[in-house]
Design a protein around this motif. Sequence first.
Motif, short mmCIF file in Angstrom:
data_model
loop_
_atom_site.label_atom_id
_atom_site.label_comp_id
_atom_site.label_asym_id
_atom_site.label_seq_id
_atom_site.Cartn_x
_atom_site.Cartn_y
_atom_site.Cartn_z
N SER A 196 0.80 -1.15 0.06
CA SER A 196 0.03 0.31 0.08
C SER A 196 0.82 1.37 0.01
O SER A 196 0.65 2.23 -0.58
CB SER A 196 -0.99 -0.10 1.00
N ALA A 252 2.34 1.73 -3.42
CA ALA A 252 1.07 2.18 -4.38
C ALA A 252 0.87 3.69 -4.28
O ALA A 252 0.78 4.33 -5.36
CB ALA A 252 -0.26 1.41 -3.91
N LYS A 287 1.78 5.99 -7.57
CA LYS A 287 0.41 6.83 -8.25
C LYS A 287 0.72 8.32 -8.19
O LYS A 287 0.36 8.94 -9.15
CB LYS A 287 -0.68 6.54 -7.24
N VAL A 320 -2.05 2.61 -11.08
CA VAL A 320 -1.78 1.56 -9.95
C VAL A 320 -2.87 0.89 -9.55
O VAL A 320 -3.89 1.53 -9.28
CB VAL A 320 -1.08 2.22 -8.81
N ILE A 375 -4.13 -2.55 -6.81
CA ILE A 375 -3.68 -3.37 -5.89
C ILE A 375 -4.71 -4.54 -5.88
O ILE A 375 -5.71 -4.31 -5.86
CB ILE A 375 -3.33 -2.72 -4.47
N ALA A 401 -3.77 5.24 -0.07
CA ALA A 401 -3.61 4.71 -1.37
C ALA A 401 -4.95 5.11 -2.18
O ALA A 401 -4.86 5.52 -3.44
CB ALA A 401 -3.16 3.29 -1.56
N VAL A 434 -5.48 4.95 -6.06
CA VAL A 434 -5.47 3.73 -6.38
C VAL A 434 -6.43 2.63 -6.37
O VAL A 434 -7.37 2.99 -5.53
CB VAL A 434 -4.02 3.28 -5.51
#
Lengths: 438, 438
Positions: free
Chosen positions: A15, A18, A22, A28, A30, A116, A121
């Motif tokens: 995280s 990310a 980003k 990005v 996850i 994130a 993200v």
Amino acid sequence: MKDKISIVGAGLVGSLLAVILKQKGFEVQIFEKRTDPRKSKALEGRSINLALSQRGIKPLKLAGVYETIEPYLIPMNGRMMHSKDGDLTYQPYGKEGQFINSVSRAQLNQLLIESAEAAGVQVFFDHKCKDVDFKKNFIVFENGSKVESDLIIGTDGAFSAIRKKLQITDRFNFSQHYIEHGYKELCIEPKDGNFRLEPNYLHIWPRGNFMLIALPNNDKTFTCTLFFPFEGSPSFDSLNSIEAVNSFFKEYFNDALELIPDLADQFFNNPTSTLVTTKCEPWNNNRSILLGDAAHAIVPFYGQGMNSGFEDVRLFIEKAEEMDWDWDKVLPSYSSMRKKDADAISELALHNFIEMRDHVGDPSFLKRKKLEAQIQEKFPADWIPLYSMVTFSDMPYSEALRLGKIQKKIMDDVLKEDNPESKIDQAISQFNALKKVD
Amino acid sequence: MKDKISIVGAGLVGSLLAVILKQKGFEVQIFEKRTDPRKSKALEGRSINLALSQRGIKPLKLAGVYETIEPYLIPMNGRMMHSKDGDLTYQPYGKEGQFINSVSRAQLNQLLIESAEAAGVQVFFDHKCKDVDFKKNFIVFENGSKVESDLIIGTDGAFSAIRKKLQITDRFNFSQHYIEHGYKELCIEPKDGNFRLEPNYLHIWPRGNFMLIALPNNDKTFTCTLFFPFEGSPSFDSLNSIEAVNSFFKEYFNDALELIPDLADQFFNNPTSTLVTTKCEPWNNNRSILLGDAAHAIVPFYGQGMNSGFEDVRLFIEKAEEMDWDWDKVLPSYSSMRKKDADAISELALHNFIEMRDHVGDPSFLKRKKLEAQIQEKFPADWIPLYSMVTFSDMPYSEALRLGKIQKKIMDDVLKEDNPESKIDQAISQFNALKKVD
């Protein structure tokens, strides 16, 4: 910079990474096998807490999330050792103003996932990785979805699914080694709304082949962790009745026992967990790479598991910037630079268990620490103790390990002298000479 | 004695073990993922050949199958070293009458499978293991069938499916390590129906960081194996054209090149294979156990891969008889006895690569070997060279390794003397003293 990056694993490292990627302009995503912890409560509660230090703080600041996290940290200035009789001995971790930070894994993880998401993200929970095609650069999940990416990053921890797929590629070196000890968490509840031990310390009950530690939490509880052999006497095997547990704690951890009235309940209801070291090489294959525990899971005794993973993130990003985001160069270059440092902290972490459980209570150890503090005070630019190099600096772990070995040899020699304090100048010249030669 | 035993893997170790267990009165089944080699021809042809020696012969005799196999063996009395100029140097493996035996893996495997079937063992081909329940003691195969057993034995090689299932059980230690070298097989055809090199030797072209070896086959061919780095110069990477291959062989293996007119064809058509060492612990879980390569795959440089696997079979059977076939005792007892020996031969095999490729051509190595032969001749009961302890005895590998290290130290010292021969008596007293002390 429109590369599409897939991160597998929404833990701490994934995280944080990310957030930064980003911010750098990438697309990005996850993918996390677990259910969203905010919905399932699975990650909440009093799970294991961590010790955040310099190597972890720096990347959090780089990502601009440190200020969000800071209110959740509890400074720990040093070790507070508890003897069998309940006597306390204090040992600072570093110089005045140097401390490590107790933080809940669950809280920190949630803050990072939210950061994130706030950065844009996409986080997909309930996505368990089923297969990876390293040549064609796509992931297949157990729910049937298939994701193509320009870059796949495995941050899915010690039992990484991405690493399991790498393990069956040709010439992939891998090892997993469990130590003879496991751990069990126990909770010390607050009393009248207050901590029941001094909060700004990491408490240790060192007992030779085993130990108990306690770290403070924001809700005024302490999480205690018993690191204990699986077999032998005493061991998790041998403590097989309420009486055995209570009399064992009475003998070895009497002052802690008084703070855990429901000890036996907790002992038999909480799980016993294992401690593993994993190593592998290469971390990268075409456009895929492992970071954090997925690449190098270590035992927790240096408090560097999360910190080394966050440092991976910083070094990976720095290497990528240096190489203008040319992944085909970044991945092998980062891996070959970082591998020796991961091996070094792995070794340091295993060794520190022996120090924590067996030596920290020793008069000769305290004498050594005191002398080292004197050396450091007299020559602060020349001599930084190993613990400080690991915890309060960001020099490469391998360099800290190398210097620490030289320091140990010099200290061993000086401590044989009748008047060690008189040999400090000599020790420093020796150290400065050996530092360069090696 | 009606226990039902399932063996997974119909390779050398599994089929030999099946023969003996069936003779002892058990109900024995073998499950093999491959198709019957007699139907598919997959195992035929000139696949890698092996060097059968004492530790392998003893269990074959125990099973009563040695006489069936003996006609297929070609004795190799020693190493025949080929210099770059084509000069030959001979080095016997042991004393007069001691030799190792070249044998085709495919032929030997077929003879053992047929012996198992003749003894009444059921062999199920095309049975790929999908899952194992170590608690309830059953195996599920990819074709859907499920087999319950009183004992499950994994003899399914370096990439064992049974071991992969053990790897995800708790506290299972495992490592796989590939060396920097791979290998490629090449064939020397007969000429006018005759061998093109002297058949009763293992031919070696030692060249420092790499080497070529050749072993004789029953059809008068030789199988050559090039052990060679994957990367660097020269390496499999760098030999990327017909010209590069031919000029490399012309420079380093000119006398061999003359015997392989279609060298480049073979070089680019035959696969390049990897060399792996695997270690794991524990080998046993409840009523399941690993034997042979599945438990401890080693590199081939001591010629002990098959021999150590066959020795596993003998020691496992002996332990089982000693403990009256009480598997719950036999499995942990065999494993804890044998593990240190598997680790020892693993180390010896890695080390012997350096000896074979780098030292056997050395004048100083030959001087050492000559002196050692003199010591052995004068004190045959006291001093057995390491190679002989490994190859012509069945003392535990760990003991051979321990004694070999003491011998090396003594030889290093003696060879520094002006007249080493005069120090032989002294070396022996030293060795006999250190042997006991350790």
